[in-house]
Scaffold this motif. Sequence first.
Motif, PDB file in Angstrom:
ATOM      1  N   THR A   1      -4.986   1.707   9.280  1.00 22.65           N
ATOM      2  CA  THR A   1      -3.808   1.597   9.863  1.00 22.65           C
ATOM      3  C   THR A   1      -3.549   0.086  10.314  1.00 22.65           C
ATOM      4  O   THR A   1      -2.500  -0.376   9.892  1.00 22.65           O
ATOM      5  CB  THR A   1      -3.914   2.400  11.355  1.00 22.65           C
ATOM      6  N   ASP A   2      -4.531  -0.589  10.431  1.00 20.45           N
ATOM      7  CA  ASP A   2      -4.592  -1.955  10.550  1.00 20.45           C
ATOM      8  C   ASP A   2      -4.175  -2.662   9.192  1.00 20.45           C
ATOM      9  O   ASP A   2      -3.109  -3.510   9.284  1.00 20.45           O
ATOM     10  CB  ASP A   2      -5.750  -2.678  11.076  1.00 20.45           C
ATOM     11  N   LEU A   3      -4.484  -1.981   8.008  1.00 20.32           N
ATOM     12  CA  LEU A   3      -3.931  -2.750   6.913  1.00 20.32           C
ATOM     13  C   LEU A   3      -2.452  -2.361   6.696  1.00 20.32           C
ATOM     14  O   LEU A   3      -1.819  -3.206   6.067  1.00 20.32           O
ATOM     15  CB  LEU A   3      -4.655  -2.124   5.786  1.00 20.32           C
ATOM     16  N   LEU A   4      -2.101  -1.313   7.071  1.00 20.72           N
ATOM     17  CA  LEU A   4      -0.624  -0.808   7.046  1.00 20.72           C
ATOM     18  C   LEU A   4       0.217  -1.706   7.790  1.00 20.72           C
ATOM     19  O   LEU A   4       1.246  -1.885   7.622  1.00 20.72           O
ATOM     20  CB  LEU A   4      -0.414   0.552   7.222  1.00 20.72           C
ATOM     21  N   ASN A   5      -0.255  -1.889   9.194  1.00 20.23           N
ATOM     22  CA  ASN A   5       0.500  -2.580  10.059  1.00 20.23           C
ATOM     23  C   ASN A   5       0.565  -4.323  10.006  1.00 20.23           C
ATOM     24  O   ASN A   5       1.321  -4.742  10.205  1.00 20.23           O
ATOM     25  CB  ASN A   5       0.219  -2.250  11.581  1.00 20.23           C
ATOM     26  N   ASP A   6      -0.617  -4.755   9.580  1.00 14.89           N
ATOM     27  CA  ASP A   6      -0.724  -6.021   9.541  1.00 14.89           C
ATOM     28  C   ASP A   6      -1.188  -7.034   8.342  1.00 14.89           C
ATOM     29  O   ASP A   6      -0.782  -7.959   8.333  1.00 14.89           O
ATOM     30  CB  ASP A   6      -1.733  -6.419  10.785  1.00 14.89           C
ATOM     31  N   LYS A   7      -2.004  -6.052   7.586  1.00 16.81           N
ATOM     32  CA  LYS A   7      -2.417  -6.822   6.545  1.00 16.81           C
ATOM     33  C   LYS A   7      -1.933  -6.343   5.277  1.00 16.81           C
ATOM     34  O   LYS A   7      -2.416  -5.502   4.641  1.00 16.81           O
ATOM     35  CB  LYS A   7      -3.936  -6.782   6.484  1.00 16.81           C
TER      36      LYS A   7
ATOM     37  N   VAL B   1       0.857  -1.251   0.094  1.00 19.23           N
ATOM     38  CA  VAL B   1      -0.089   0.181   0.010  1.00 19.23           C
ATOM     39  C   VAL B   1       0.846   1.166   0.031  1.00 19.23           C
ATOM     40  O   VAL B   1       1.710   1.355   0.966  1.00 19.23           O
ATOM     41  CB  VAL B   1      -0.931   0.001   0.924  1.00 19.23           C
ATOM     42  N   ALA B   2       0.716   1.865  -0.976  1.00 17.75           N
ATOM     43  CA  ALA B   2       1.729   3.319  -1.261  1.00 17.75           C
ATOM     44  C   ALA B   2       1.049   4.324  -0.773  1.00 17.75           C
ATOM     45  O   ALA B   2       1.626   5.471  -0.600  1.00 17.75           O
ATOM     46  CB  ALA B   2       2.091   3.352  -2.729  1.00 17.75           C
ATOM     47  N   GLY B   3      -0.415   4.376  -0.802  1.00 14.05           N
ATOM     48  CA  GLY B   3      -1.189   5.820  -0.384  1.00 14.05           C
ATOM     49  C   GLY B   3      -2.539   5.409  -0.508  1.00 14.05           C
ATOM     50  O   GLY B   3      -3.029   4.238  -0.523  1.00 14.05           O
ATOM     51  N   PHE B   4      -3.450   6.398  -0.093  1.00 17.45           N
ATOM     52  CA  PHE B   4      -4.671   6.306   0.058  1.00 17.45           C
ATOM     53  C   PHE B   4      -5.416   7.512  -0.746  1.00 17.45           C
ATOM     54  O   PHE B   4      -4.816   8.674  -0.880  1.00 17.45           O
ATOM     55  CB  PHE B   4      -5.048   6.432   1.504  1.00 17.45           C
ATOM     56  N   GLU B   5      -6.559   7.487  -1.240  1.00 17.22           N
ATOM     57  CA  GLU B   5      -7.405   8.493  -1.497  1.00 17.22           C
ATOM     58  C   GLU B   5      -8.443   8.717  -0.749  1.00 17.22           C
ATOM     59  O   GLU B   5      -9.025   7.745  -0.031  1.00 17.22           O
ATOM     60  CB  GLU B   5      -8.038   8.092  -2.950  1.00 17.22           C
TER      61      GLU B   5
ATOM     62  N   LEU C   1       4.289   7.261   2.448  1.00 19.65           N
ATOM     63  CA  LEU C   1       3.163   7.186   2.280  1.00 19.65           C
ATOM     64  C   LEU C   1       2.545   8.576   1.818  1.00 19.65           C
ATOM     65  O   LEU C   1       2.799   9.701   2.299  1.00 19.65           O
ATOM     66  CB  LEU C   1       2.131   6.674   3.386  1.00 19.65           C
ATOM     67  N   PHE C   2       1.586   8.453   0.788  1.00 23.05           N
ATOM     68  CA  PHE C   2       0.759   9.514   0.166  1.00 23.05           C
ATOM     69  C   PHE C   2      -0.519   9.460   0.625  1.00 23.05           C
ATOM     70  O   PHE C   2      -1.140   8.510   0.506  1.00 23.05           O
ATOM     71  CB  PHE C   2       1.152   9.818  -1.180  1.00 23.05           C
ATOM     72  N   ALA C   3      -1.168  10.433   0.465  1.00 27.89           N
ATOM     73  CA  ALA C   3      -2.606  10.675   0.425  1.00 27.89           C
ATOM     74  C   ALA C   3      -3.268  11.694  -0.500  1.00 27.89           C
ATOM     75  O   ALA C   3      -2.656  12.752  -0.468  1.00 27.89           O
ATOM     76  CB  ALA C   3      -3.078  10.912   1.900  1.00 27.89           C
ATOM     77  N   SER C   4      -4.096  11.389  -1.187  1.00 29.50           N
ATOM     78  CA  SER C   4      -4.860  12.245  -2.307  1.00 29.50           C
ATOM     79  C   SER C   4      -6.278  12.937  -1.834  1.00 29.50           C
ATOM     80  O   SER C   4      -7.231  12.081  -1.248  1.00 29.50           O
ATOM     81  CB  SER C   4      -4.999  11.539  -3.657  1.00 29.50           C
ATOM     82  N   VAL C   5      -6.511  14.236  -1.963  1.00 26.69           N
ATOM     83  CA  VAL C   5      -7.887  14.735  -1.717  1.00 26.69           C
ATOM     84  C   VAL C   5      -8.206  15.626  -2.816  1.00 26.69           C
ATOM     85  O   VAL C   5      -7.561  16.201  -3.556  1.00 26.69           O
ATOM     86  CB  VAL C   5      -7.331  15.779  -0.247  1.00 26.69           C
ATOM     87  N   ASN C   6      -9.415  15.242  -3.135  1.00 27.30           N
ATOM     88  CA  ASN C   6     -10.038  15.753  -4.297  1.00 27.30           C
ATOM     89  C   ASN C   6     -10.287  17.380  -4.274  1.00 27.30           C
ATOM     90  O   ASN C   6     -10.786  17.781  -3.057  1.00 27.30           O
ATOM     91  CB  ASN C   6     -11.255  15.079  -4.570  1.00 27.30           C
TER      92      ASN C   6
ATOM     93  N   THR D   1       0.539  11.202  11.014  1.00 24.54           N
ATOM     94  CA  THR D   1       0.397  10.090  11.939  1.00 24.54           C
ATOM     95  C   THR D   1       0.976   8.989  11.444  1.00 24.54           C
ATOM     96  O   THR D   1       1.936   8.139  11.738  1.00 24.54           O
ATOM     97  CB  THR D   1      -1.039   9.978  12.558  1.00 24.54           C
ATOM     98  N   TRP D   2       0.566   8.428  10.404  1.00 21.51           N
ATOM     99  CA  TRP D   2       0.987   7.342   9.598  1.00 21.51           C
ATOM    100  C   TRP D   2       2.573   7.515   9.349  1.00 21.51           C
ATOM    101  O   TRP D   2       3.342   6.632   9.422  1.00 21.51           O
ATOM    102  CB  TRP D   2       0.189   6.917   8.299  1.00 21.51           C
ATOM    103  N   GLN D   3       2.923   8.686   8.654  1.00 18.88           N
ATOM    104  CA  GLN D   3       4.369   8.700   8.485  1.00 18.88           C
ATOM    105  C   GLN D   3       5.075   8.512   9.707  1.00 18.88           C
ATOM    106  O   GLN D   3       6.331   8.259   9.531  1.00 18.88           O
ATOM    107  CB  GLN D   3       4.464  10.213   7.689  1.00 18.88           C
ATOM    108  N   ALA D   4       4.793   9.097  10.779  1.00 19.29           N
ATOM    109  CA  ALA D   4       5.518   9.518  11.949  1.00 19.29           C
ATOM    110  C   ALA D   4       5.809   7.814  12.460  1.00 19.29           C
ATOM    111  O   ALA D   4       6.675   7.648  13.218  1.00 19.29           O
ATOM    112  CB  ALA D   4       4.899  10.187  12.920  1.00 19.29           C
ATOM    113  N   ASN D   5       4.830   6.940  12.188  1.00 18.98           N
ATOM    114  CA  ASN D   5       4.934   5.547  12.761  1.00 18.98           C
ATOM    115  C   ASN D   5       5.490   4.545  11.763  1.00 18.98           C
ATOM    116  O   ASN D   5       5.508   3.410  12.204  1.00 18.98           O
ATOM    117  CB  ASN D   5       3.504   5.081  13.305  1.00 18.98           C
ATOM    118  N   ALA D   6       5.887   5.069  10.570  1.00 21.14           N
ATOM    119  CA  ALA D   6       6.267   4.240   9.636  1.00 21.14           C
ATOM    120  C   ALA D   6       7.816   3.815   9.768  1.00 21.14           C
ATOM    121  O   ALA D   6       8.580   4.770  10.407  1.00 21.14           O
ATOM    122  CB  ALA D   6       5.855   5.013   8.241  1.00 21.14           C
ATOM    123  N   SER D   7       8.420   2.824   9.233  1.00 24.27           N
ATOM    124  CA  SER D   7       9.810   2.502   9.133  1.00 24.27           C
ATOM    125  C   SER D   7      10.218   3.495   8.318  1.00 24.27           C
ATOM    126  O   SER D   7      10.180   3.976   7.246  1.00 24.27           O
ATOM    127  CB  SER D   7      10.028   1.125   8.668  1.00 24.27           C
TER     128      SER D   7
END
Length: 262
Positions: free
Chosen positions: A243-249, A25-29, A86-91, A74-80
């Motif tokens: 977050t669960d997807l990023l960490n575990d699944k 998972v590289a990012g989210f919309e 990670l990126f996020a897109s906003v319309n 938050t995601w970036q701060a907790n990432a390796s």
Amino acid sequence: LRRAIEREEIKVLYQPIVRLEDRVVAGFEALARWDHPKLGRLSPVEFISIAEEIGLIVDLGLFVLDRTARQLATWQANASRAQEPLFASVNVSSRQLLRHDLIQDLRGVLGRTTLARGSLRLEITESLVMENPEHAAQMLTRIKELGAGLSLDDFGTGYSSLAYLQRFPFDTIKIDQSFVRTTARGTRPVILRSIIALAHDLGMDVVAEGAETDSDAVELYHLGCEYAQGYAFGEPMSAEAATDLLNDKPAPRPRALKIASE
């Protein structure tokens, strides 16, 4: 709708965007939903046009942008540290793009969060930038200078001038799902390969929307598409589920590609 933001009825969901090379998972919309107390969960189709009519779209857009930026931080701060940011897109709506306040709003959002440069991406439709390409080019350049990324959404559905496309400082092109779905003969639209090649020639990455099956993902990967988004990799989900997807699944890996790599 005016009270919905105050009452925290507007929820931001996140749909995964997966890097096809390794199925990470590289990012989210970021996608807004309205949990209406009587009507239940409403999609943007049911309330965005109303928000535009009553002049609430700017406040709504800023809310989603700010909430997404905070979650991304938050995601970036907790990432390796070894991971790519990670990126996020906003319309972005037409009202937001046409207002010069968008620059001030974006500056405020970026100033309140610590984000990797370019990782908060604004998604702007092809038809929107072509409404006023000169103004759009100026706004997009200023947005890029602030440190946000830019994604051209629904590419192929509008009427872009290729001359203008070279001038717009987009990082990413999102190919509309109509070019990803198979035809009645079971083949992809022939223009799909050309769009991917054009994007690469312009120095842009490609996100294909509407990847619904493993075979979609496999074929997109072999066509040179870097990223895909669609139900094959997950529906829009809460920040907690993301977050669960990023960490575990790990995201599902298409079987055909897995066998080929092994």
